[in-house]
Scaffold this motif. Structure first.
Motif, mmCIF file in Angstrom:
data_model
loop_
_atom_site.group_PDB
_atom_site.id
_atom_site.type_symbol
_atom_site.label_atom_id
_atom_site.label_comp_id
_atom_site.label_asym_id
_atom_site.label_seq_id
_atom_site.Cartn_x
_atom_site.Cartn_y
_atom_site.Cartn_z
ATOM 1 N N GLU A 253 14.006 -0.856 -2.275
ATOM 2 C CA GLU A 253 14.314 -0.833 -0.844
ATOM 3 C C GLU A 253 13.143 -0.642 0.101
ATOM 4 O O GLU A 253 12.923 -1.106 1.137
ATOM 5 C CB GLU A 253 15.321 0.173 -0.466
ATOM 6 N N ALA A 254 12.187 0.001 -0.609
ATOM 7 C CA ALA A 254 10.707 0.028 -0.109
ATOM 8 C C ALA A 254 9.878 -1.010 -0.569
ATOM 9 O O ALA A 254 10.012 -1.741 -1.400
ATOM 10 C CB ALA A 254 10.185 1.615 -0.603
ATOM 11 N N PRO A 255 8.991 -1.661 0.219
ATOM 12 C CA PRO A 255 8.130 -2.640 0.018
ATOM 13 C C PRO A 255 7.197 -2.406 -1.087
ATOM 14 O O PRO A 255 6.762 -1.236 -1.437
ATOM 15 C CB PRO A 255 7.277 -2.912 1.254
ATOM 16 N N VAL A 256 7.156 -3.235 -2.065
ATOM 17 C CA VAL A 256 6.468 -3.000 -3.207
ATOM 18 C C VAL A 256 4.844 -2.556 -3.144
ATOM 19 O O VAL A 256 4.408 -1.918 -3.592
ATOM 20 C CB VAL A 256 6.490 -4.442 -4.383
ATOM 21 N N GLY A 257 4.446 -3.336 -2.033
ATOM 22 C CA GLY A 257 3.035 -2.874 -1.652
ATOM 23 C C GLY A 257 2.826 -1.570 -1.101
ATOM 24 O O GLY A 257 1.878 -0.776 -1.530
ATOM 25 N N GLU A 258 3.866 -1.010 -0.447
ATOM 26 C CA GLU A 258 3.749 0.259 -0.051
ATOM 27 C C GLU A 258 3.852 1.218 -1.148
ATOM 28 O O GLU A 258 3.277 2.272 -1.311
ATOM 29 C CB GLU A 258 5.084 0.469 0.803
ATOM 30 N N VAL A 259 4.674 1.037 -2.101
ATOM 31 C CA VAL A 259 4.797 1.961 -3.422
ATOM 32 C C VAL A 259 3.401 1.993 -4.260
ATOM 33 O O VAL A 259 3.010 2.813 -4.584
ATOM 34 C CB VAL A 259 5.968 1.391 -4.257
ATOM 35 N N ASN A 260 3.000 0.846 -4.330
ATOM 36 C CA ASN A 260 1.891 0.330 -4.953
ATOM 37 C C ASN A 260 0.454 1.337 -4.314
ATOM 38 O O ASN A 260 -0.186 2.133 -4.905
ATOM 39 C CB ASN A 260 1.421 -1.017 -5.208
ATOM 40 N N GLU A 261 0.387 1.074 -2.999
ATOM 41 C CA GLU A 261 -0.554 1.825 -2.355
ATOM 42 C C GLU A 261 -0.306 3.324 -2.386
ATOM 43 O O GLU A 261 -1.268 4.408 -2.350
ATOM 44 C CB GLU A 261 -0.446 1.352 -0.681
ATOM 45 N N TYR A 262 0.788 3.694 -2.349
ATOM 46 C CA TYR A 262 0.911 5.398 -2.438
ATOM 47 C C TYR A 262 0.544 5.602 -3.748
ATOM 48 O O TYR A 262 -0.328 6.822 -3.796
ATOM 49 C CB TYR A 262 2.615 5.557 -2.471
ATOM 50 N N TYR A 263 0.511 5.282 -4.877
ATOM 51 C CA TYR A 263 0.072 5.643 -6.180
ATOM 52 C C TYR A 263 -1.356 5.384 -6.331
ATOM 53 O O TYR A 263 -1.945 6.156 -7.086
ATOM 54 C CB TYR A 263 0.925 5.166 -7.377
ATOM 55 N N ARG A 264 -1.748 4.523 -5.652
ATOM 56 C CA ARG A 264 -3.194 4.257 -5.751
ATOM 57 C C ARG A 264 -3.914 5.284 -4.988
ATOM 58 O O ARG A 264 -5.191 5.804 -5.392
ATOM 59 C CB ARG A 264 -3.704 2.939 -5.209
#
Length: 342
Positions: A253-264
């Protein structure tokens, strides 16, 4: 119930038959020899056949009663056959299908104005051959989706179909969830709910408790001593935040880019605070374990569907954390001058 005599003379002595109270109800009794003639319900056999698409085989009745309505293949048991054999014979005669009895589904009593009292025994039958076509006493034979059945002619059919659905509900829910899981993992966008979603909701609701348990293990584990030395309140808050939104991320439900950026960003922050990459990855591994323990403690594993639910959740979480580990490492790479140690 009104009882009328069906015979005038006794089959044993030839005496006259009369209605007389016997064993608490009116029965046919010989006035001469006292023989009691019991009237029992007629045995009827019915078949539930469902194909791989979860469609139910029905036949359209050609003759009364309930002419023109759909029902299960059904008919009276005959002499010299078992009730299971009767069900298979009716299936073959009315729908052209050969089968194998898998088990008993339902037994029901039915009062028919046409035939009197009936005892209807319904079996689940696996199709083994034949070709679906209506027999001499059926207008049609066809499969219908279980969730879009036409009105059935007999209440006993409704009862048997409900029993069949209940018997297979957990099996189908596992199959459906597994298919979605198999196609969703990195192949295509996720479609539909997984059985494990309910456990993920439990993890979210217990985010604070799980984060606290994780931090306690980080402080004790030999592979995370530098990580354990960081600001505990910050680690607790960041971990609790991530867990409280785990379902949104797993369900995409969260954009993939948002999740990736969070962990980066999380990786870059740990790097800037002097935590080695190896310890960050070990911390993620311990967090997976804390999630597993938290979910496992949410209920008993008494049914196969419950065991599958938690194993599926661990699979989904495992894939997610593999991606998270990659982006944490990317975050480390983005910090200039950071030395990563294996």
């Amino acid at each position: 119930m009104i009882v009328v005599t069906t015979a005038r003379y006794c089959a044993q002595c030839g005496g006259a038959i009369e209605l007389r109270e016997s064993e608490g109800r009116m029965r046919e009794v010989c006035a001469a020899c006292g023989a009691v003639f019991y009237r029992n319900p007629l045995p009827v056999a019915a078949a539930v056949v469902v194909n791989e698409d979860r469609e139910l085989l029905l036949v359209k009745r050609k003759y009364p009663p309930e002419q023109g309505r759909w029902c299960l293949p059904i008919g009276f048991a005959e002499l010299d056959e078992t009730i299971e054999e009767a069900a298979l014979r009716e299936l073959r005669e009315e729908a052209g299908v050969e089968g194998r009895v898998r088990g008993l589904l339902d037994v029901d009593s039915y009062g028919s104005e046409f035939y009197g009292d009936l005892l209807i025994v319904t079996f689940e039958i696996e199709r083994t051959g034949g070709h679906e076509h209506p027999g001499d006493d059926a207008e049609d034979a066809a499969y219908f989706p279980l969730d879009r059945l036409p009105p059935l002619a007999f209440s006993s059919n409704d009862k048997a179909v409900a029993a069949f659905r209940e018997a297979h509900e957990e099996e189908w829910s596992i199959q459906d969830s597994f298919r979605r899981l198999a196609t969703d993992q990195g192949v295509r966008p996720r479609v539909g709910a997984l059985l494990s979603d309910t456990l993920v909701d439990v993890v979210e609701s217990r985010a604070g408790h799980i984060a606290e348990a994780w931090l306690a293990e980080v402080r004790e584990h030999p592979s995370t001593q530098t990580l354990a030395g960081l600001d505990g309140r910050w680690l607790q808050a960041e971990t609790e935040f991530a867990l409280s939104r785990l379902g949104r991320r797993l369900r995409e439900e969260a954009p993939v880019g948002e999740v990736n950026e969070y962990y980066r960003h999380w990786g870059a922050e740990l790097a800037s605070r002097g935590c080695p990459l190896a310890e960050a990855l070990s911390g993620l591994s311990l967090l997976k374990r804390a999630i597993w323990v938290g979910a496992r403690g949410s209920g008993l594993w008494e049914r196969p569907v419950e065991a599958y639910r938690i194993l599926e959740m661990f699979t989904v979480v495992g894939v997610f954390f593999d991606r998270a580990a990659y982006h944490v490492a990317r975050g480390y790479d983005s910090v200039e001058g950071t030395q990563t140690r294996a």
